[in-house]
Design a protein around this motif. Sequence first.
Motif, mmCIF file in Angstrom:
data_model
loop_
_atom_site.group_PDB
_atom_site.id
_atom_site.type_symbol
_atom_site.label_atom_id
_atom_site.label_comp_id
_atom_site.label_asym_id
_atom_site.label_seq_id
_atom_site.Cartn_x
_atom_site.Cartn_y
_atom_site.Cartn_z
ATOM 1 N N MET A 13 1.056 -1.318 0.472
ATOM 2 C CA MET A 13 0.085 -0.089 -0.202
ATOM 3 C C MET A 13 1.004 0.990 -0.187
ATOM 4 O O MET A 13 1.889 1.756 0.995
ATOM 5 N N MET A 14 0.894 1.738 -1.266
ATOM 6 C CA MET A 14 1.381 3.055 -1.020
ATOM 7 C C MET A 14 0.737 4.124 -0.814
ATOM 8 O O MET A 14 -0.381 5.090 -1.919
ATOM 9 N N GLN A 15 0.879 5.731 -0.069
ATOM 10 C CA GLN A 15 -0.108 7.025 0.218
ATOM 11 C C GLN A 15 1.230 7.573 1.069
ATOM 12 O O GLN A 15 2.300 7.486 1.480
ATOM 13 N N ALA A 16 0.831 8.646 0.958
ATOM 14 C CA ALA A 16 1.416 10.012 0.911
ATOM 15 C C ALA A 16 1.122 10.022 2.747
ATOM 16 O O ALA A 16 0.426 9.717 2.807
ATOM 17 N N CYS A 23 -7.560 7.586 -0.468
ATOM 18 C CA CYS A 23 -7.183 7.777 -2.440
ATOM 19 C C CYS A 23 -5.516 7.122 -1.580
ATOM 20 O O CYS A 23 -5.008 8.288 -1.208
ATOM 21 N N VAL A 24 -5.465 5.697 -2.516
ATOM 22 C CA VAL A 24 -4.475 4.727 -1.826
ATOM 23 C C VAL A 24 -3.975 4.667 -3.007
ATOM 24 O O VAL A 24 -4.878 4.186 -4.411
ATOM 25 N N THR A 25 -2.540 4.294 -3.894
ATOM 26 C CA THR A 25 -2.143 3.334 -4.526
ATOM 27 C C THR A 25 -1.859 1.641 -3.822
ATOM 28 O O THR A 25 -1.246 2.008 -3.508
ATOM 29 N N TYR A 26 -2.173 0.760 -4.477
ATOM 30 C CA TYR A 26 -1.447 -0.370 -4.339
ATOM 31 C C TYR A 26 -0.971 -1.271 -5.533
ATOM 32 O O TYR A 26 -1.168 -0.614 -6.258
ATOM 33 N N VAL A 27 0.613 -1.423 -4.818
ATOM 34 C CA VAL A 27 0.891 -2.092 -5.685
ATOM 35 C C VAL A 27 1.185 -3.461 -5.734
ATOM 36 O O VAL A 27 1.096 -3.941 -4.944
#
Length: 114
Positions: A13-16, A23-27
């Motif tokens: 899980m990539m989160q600022a 609002c999250v980007t998952y790899v």
Amino acid sequence: MAGDCEKKPVLEMMQADGGDEGCVTYVLHNEDHTLGNSLRYLVMKDVDVEFCGYSITHPSESKINFRIQTRGGIPATEPLRAGLTQLNDVCQHVLNTFQARVDEFKGNQDQSME
């Protein structure tokens, strides 16, 4: 060289820093368009999802960046979990239907041979 073979997690899980949980980007490692497009379709059906998309980082890498943005402060993990569950259910239905038709076909073949 045991340290060189470090196993990566399937999902990151990539989160600022201080970022919104909605609002999250998952790899997703070892995945491609097959999972990305199917999961995107199911997650987008959730009325609380404002945006969902994915990208392949590079053709030689087998990972996707999967981004979810929700409305109303709902954590992005909720529609991700729901989408994965729905996708699992769809796949299980396809497998069950396929197996039933194979069994039916084999039964018809056995009858015609008698």
